[in-house]
Scaffold this active site. Sequence first.
Site, PDB file in Angstrom:
ATOM      1  N   MET A   1       7.004   7.372  17.009  1.00  0.00           N
ATOM      2  CA  MET A   1       6.691   8.143  15.856  1.00  0.00           C
ATOM      3  C   MET A   1       5.202   8.808  15.767  1.00  0.00           C
ATOM      4  SD  MET A   1       8.953   5.983  13.513  1.00  0.00           S
ATOM      5  CE  MET A   1       8.827   6.765  11.782  1.00  0.00           C
TER       6      MET A   1
ATOM      7  N   LYS B   1       0.722  -1.154  -0.151  1.00  0.00           N
ATOM      8  CA  LYS B   1       0.090   0.037   0.055  1.00  0.00           C
ATOM      9  C   LYS B   1       0.703   1.459  -0.136  1.00  0.00           C
ATOM     10  CE  LYS B   1      -2.934   2.557   3.072  1.00  0.00           C
ATOM     11  NZ  LYS B   1      -2.128   3.614   3.862  1.00  0.00           N
TER      12      LYS B   1
ATOM     13  N   ARG C   1      -4.767  11.152   1.831  1.00  0.00           N
ATOM     14  CA  ARG C   1      -3.636  11.704   2.407  1.00  0.00           C
ATOM     15  C   ARG C   1      -2.716  11.683   0.962  1.00  0.00           C
ATOM     16  NH1 ARG C   1      -1.439  13.396   6.564  1.00  0.00           N
ATOM     17  NH2 ARG C   1       0.751  13.775   5.840  1.00  0.00           N
TER      18      ARG C   1
ATOM     19  N   ASP D   1       4.005   0.878  11.607  1.00  0.00           N
ATOM     20  CA  ASP D   1       2.849   0.074  11.258  1.00  0.00           C
ATOM     21  C   ASP D   1       2.877  -1.249  11.685  1.00  0.00           C
ATOM     22  OD1 ASP D   1       2.024   2.355   9.752  1.00  0.00           O
ATOM     23  OD2 ASP D   1       2.855   1.558   7.936  1.00  0.00           O
TER      24      ASP D   1
ATOM     25  N   ASP E   1      -5.363   8.683   8.218  1.00  0.00           N
ATOM     26  CA  ASP E   1      -5.385   7.993   9.446  1.00  0.00           C
ATOM     27  C   ASP E   1      -5.456   9.179  10.808  1.00  0.00           C
ATOM     28  OD1 ASP E   1      -5.879   5.648   9.754  1.00  0.00           O
ATOM     29  OD2 ASP E   1      -3.990   4.823   9.465  1.00  0.00           O
TER      30      ASP E   1
END
Length: 437
Positions: A344, A23, A98, A322, A122
């Site tokens: 982060m 992605k 985004r 992630d 997000d």
Amino acid sequence: MSSAFEVRGGKSLSGEIIPQGAKNEALQIISAVLLTPEKVTINNIPDILDVNLLIELLGDIGVKVNRVSRAVCEFQADAIDFDYMHTPEFKKKSGRLRGSVMFAGPLLARFGKAYIPKPGGDKIGRRRLDTHIIGFQKLGAEFVYEADDNYFRLEAPAGGMKGTYMLLDEPSVTGTANIVMAAVMAEGTTTIYNAACEPYLQQLCKMMVRMGAKIEGIGSNLLTIQGVEKLGGCEHTMLPDMIEIGSFIGLAAMTQSEITIKNAGIQHLGIIPEKFQQLGIKMEFRGDDIYIPAQDSYEIQTFIDGSILTISDHPWPGFTPDLLSIVLVVATQAKGSVLIHQKMFESRLFFVDKLIDMGAQIILCDPHRAAVIGLNRQHKLKGITMTSPDIRAGVSLLIAALSAEGKSTIHNIDQIDRGYQYIDERLRALGADIKRL
């Protein structure tokens, strides 16, 4: 009404699963088609909401889009419609997504002008655009915020942009990608230090080199770009999604399943397999496949001096943020304890309350740190009704639900669909009891 997943957990799964295209690579690669009027063919595209919206947006601004199959698409950006970018439709659509901010670099490079809506995406904390904008300004672009219309306008100077030296204030992946795309046709040499060096960024740079760009230092944090006059077409195949691969490793361990992840692009996974091995998860590399045997229990390693393991995120080649949500969930059923330190983003850990409701033992120390005390399956998680706050937490909750006793309902799964293609069908093929409501 947003849809939901109904999951009956506690079953072990088995079989093979193929990861989708990446992605986070797709959003950069698909934007790069704007750099040339020639045809660009992209393979292994993930069929997910964010990527499909971006492709649709390219079509809206005049790019010829031929979706050969769900995974293959041909693009030709030989007639861009700048007028459309001033319309309320464009602002509304691009503001929701985004990834549309990635159009700015290539448009600025090729046409000397670009428009950026205020971004959506997000809810995982503030994600600044400063790195992108400051990079464009250093190349000579002028930056104006149109307050009435709520968008940013960028314009190259009369003689075009000029190469320069820049030190980025953070190694932002999208920021680096956007600046590199802006710089490939700037006059002279551009040097970017503290550049991101993720595999996805390496892929973008290699693609642009095939288009005729001159980029040195790919894979390092120091990129040197010699400007060229124009770029041509090319063909590009995307890497498998490393976040999906990490998610599947975690899923196998949590559900005591024997799973083979096919075509995993192991050489591009960096430290990811090692971090899951630190949680005690066994795996074998068979060619480019990862085989995870069914394990009754897995024990979290300690540091060599016996102190409790800490797993934290870091820019590449460190561990990707992630996957921290996934590691956290997997640790709840391990033997032993671990401290998860999410540096982060400041609201990535705000889903642990749902895991605590399911019976997990987690102490949320602050918005960045959670201590997980593994239950070693002494107490199974219990199914509950919950809502997914963001893409990665959504899949973490889904993994928790698949390993829990009883029925779970997960609402707001559009968040999961934004990042994972046909996830329910693919999990059902492994034997999961999951229904889309």
